[in-house]
Scaffold this motif. Structure first.
Motif, PDB file in Angstrom:
ATOM      1  N   ALA A 240       2.369  -6.714   4.785  1.00  0.00           N
ATOM      2  CA  ALA A 240       3.627  -7.349   5.074  1.00  0.00           C
ATOM      3  C   ALA A 240       3.548  -6.880   6.235  1.00  0.00           C
ATOM      4  CB  ALA A 240       3.726  -8.184   4.464  1.00  0.00           C
ATOM      5  N   LEU A 241       3.969  -5.654   5.954  1.00  0.00           N
ATOM      6  CA  LEU A 241       4.853  -4.388   6.236  1.00  0.00           C
ATOM      7  C   LEU A 241       3.595  -3.622   7.501  1.00  0.00           C
ATOM      8  CD1 LEU A 241       7.069  -2.113   6.593  1.00  0.00           C
ATOM      9  CD2 LEU A 241       5.866  -0.950   4.587  1.00  0.00           C
ATOM     10  N   HIS A 242       2.229  -3.574   6.970  1.00  0.00           N
ATOM     11  CA  HIS A 242       1.204  -3.038   8.453  1.00  0.00           C
ATOM     12  C   HIS A 242       1.076  -3.864   9.264  1.00  0.00           C
ATOM     13  CE1 HIS A 242      -2.379  -2.073   9.241  1.00  0.00           C
ATOM     14  NE2 HIS A 242      -2.334  -1.068   9.171  1.00  0.00           N
ATOM     15  N   ASP A 243       1.396  -5.224   8.638  1.00  0.00           N
ATOM     16  CA  ASP A 243       1.664  -6.075   9.878  1.00  0.00           C
ATOM     17  C   ASP A 243       2.440  -6.173  10.682  1.00  0.00           C
ATOM     18  OD1 ASP A 243      -1.215  -7.017   9.166  1.00  0.00           O
ATOM     19  OD2 ASP A 243      -0.351  -8.787   8.137  1.00  0.00           O
ATOM     20  N   GLU A 244       3.338  -5.969  10.171  1.00  0.00           N
ATOM     21  CA  GLU A 244       5.068  -6.239  11.256  1.00  0.00           C
ATOM     22  C   GLU A 244       4.698  -4.963  11.780  1.00  0.00           C
ATOM     23  OE1 GLU A 244       9.060  -6.782  10.297  1.00  0.00           O
ATOM     24  OE2 GLU A 244       8.329  -7.223   8.940  1.00  0.00           O
ATOM     25  N   LEU A 245       4.221  -4.228  11.512  1.00  0.00           N
ATOM     26  CA  LEU A 245       4.565  -2.822  12.244  1.00  0.00           C
ATOM     27  C   LEU A 245       3.667  -2.416  13.017  1.00  0.00           C
ATOM     28  CD1 LEU A 245       7.320  -0.846   9.691  1.00  0.00           C
ATOM     29  CD2 LEU A 245       7.555  -2.525  12.105  1.00  0.00           C
ATOM     30  N   LYS A 246       2.291  -3.179  13.413  1.00  0.00           N
ATOM     31  CA  LYS A 246       1.153  -1.847  13.109  1.00  0.00           C
ATOM     32  C   LYS A 246       1.507  -2.304  14.841  1.00  0.00           C
ATOM     33  CE  LYS A 246      -1.838  -6.098  12.845  1.00  0.00           C
ATOM     34  NZ  LYS A 246      -2.747  -6.820  12.180  1.00  0.00           N
TER      35      LYS A 246
END
Length: 138
Positions: free
Chosen positions: A3-9
């Motif tokens: 989720a963190l990766h998706d949110e900030l990519k």
């Protein structure tokens, strides 16, 4: 972490995962088995990482990967205690600057300079609240 990766990519942020068996022997599988273990056992429920996962290696001790020597030298330690390391920590010698446990986090800028280090128990939501990347133009 997905989720963190998706949110900030969209900001150019990416997560890099480095499996390690030095913490409670929690990663006993071979490199060929790690993805299947993640998907079916821990965390299970079909989990597949959406970020790059590297080969298993050491992050502390005499055989630590040079990347972790670099990161630990660039950022101050997250604490000076290992709690009770008996039968939990599998490297030698123990140093204050060592990574204390699984999921200790390092933030590295796009120029390769380490910016910040977080204690393993800092949750993704706490990490997001810091907005550290906003002030460092990531």
């Amino acid at each position: 972490m997905n989720a963190l990766h998706d949110e900030l990519k969209h900001l150019g942020f990416t997560i890099l995962g480095f499996p390690c068996n030095q913490f409670g022997l929690q990663e006993p599988g071979s490199n060929n088995e790690i993805l299947a273990i993640l998907k079916h056992v821990r965390p299970g429920s079909g989990f597949v990482p959406n970020f790059q996962l590297f080969e298993k290696g050491n992050v502390n001790g005499e055989k630590e990967q040079s990347l972790f020597t670099f990161l630990k030298n660039a950022c101050p330690p997250v604490g000076d205690s290992f709690g009770n390391p008996t039968n939990r920590l599998f490297w030698d010698p123990l140093k204050v600057s060592d990574i204390k446990w699984n999921f200790e986090k390092f933030l590295v800028g796009p120029n390769g300079k380490p910016l910040k280090r977080w204690f393993p128990r800092v949750s993704v939501s706490e990490f997001l609240k810091t907005k550290y990347w906003d002030t460092h133009q990531l």
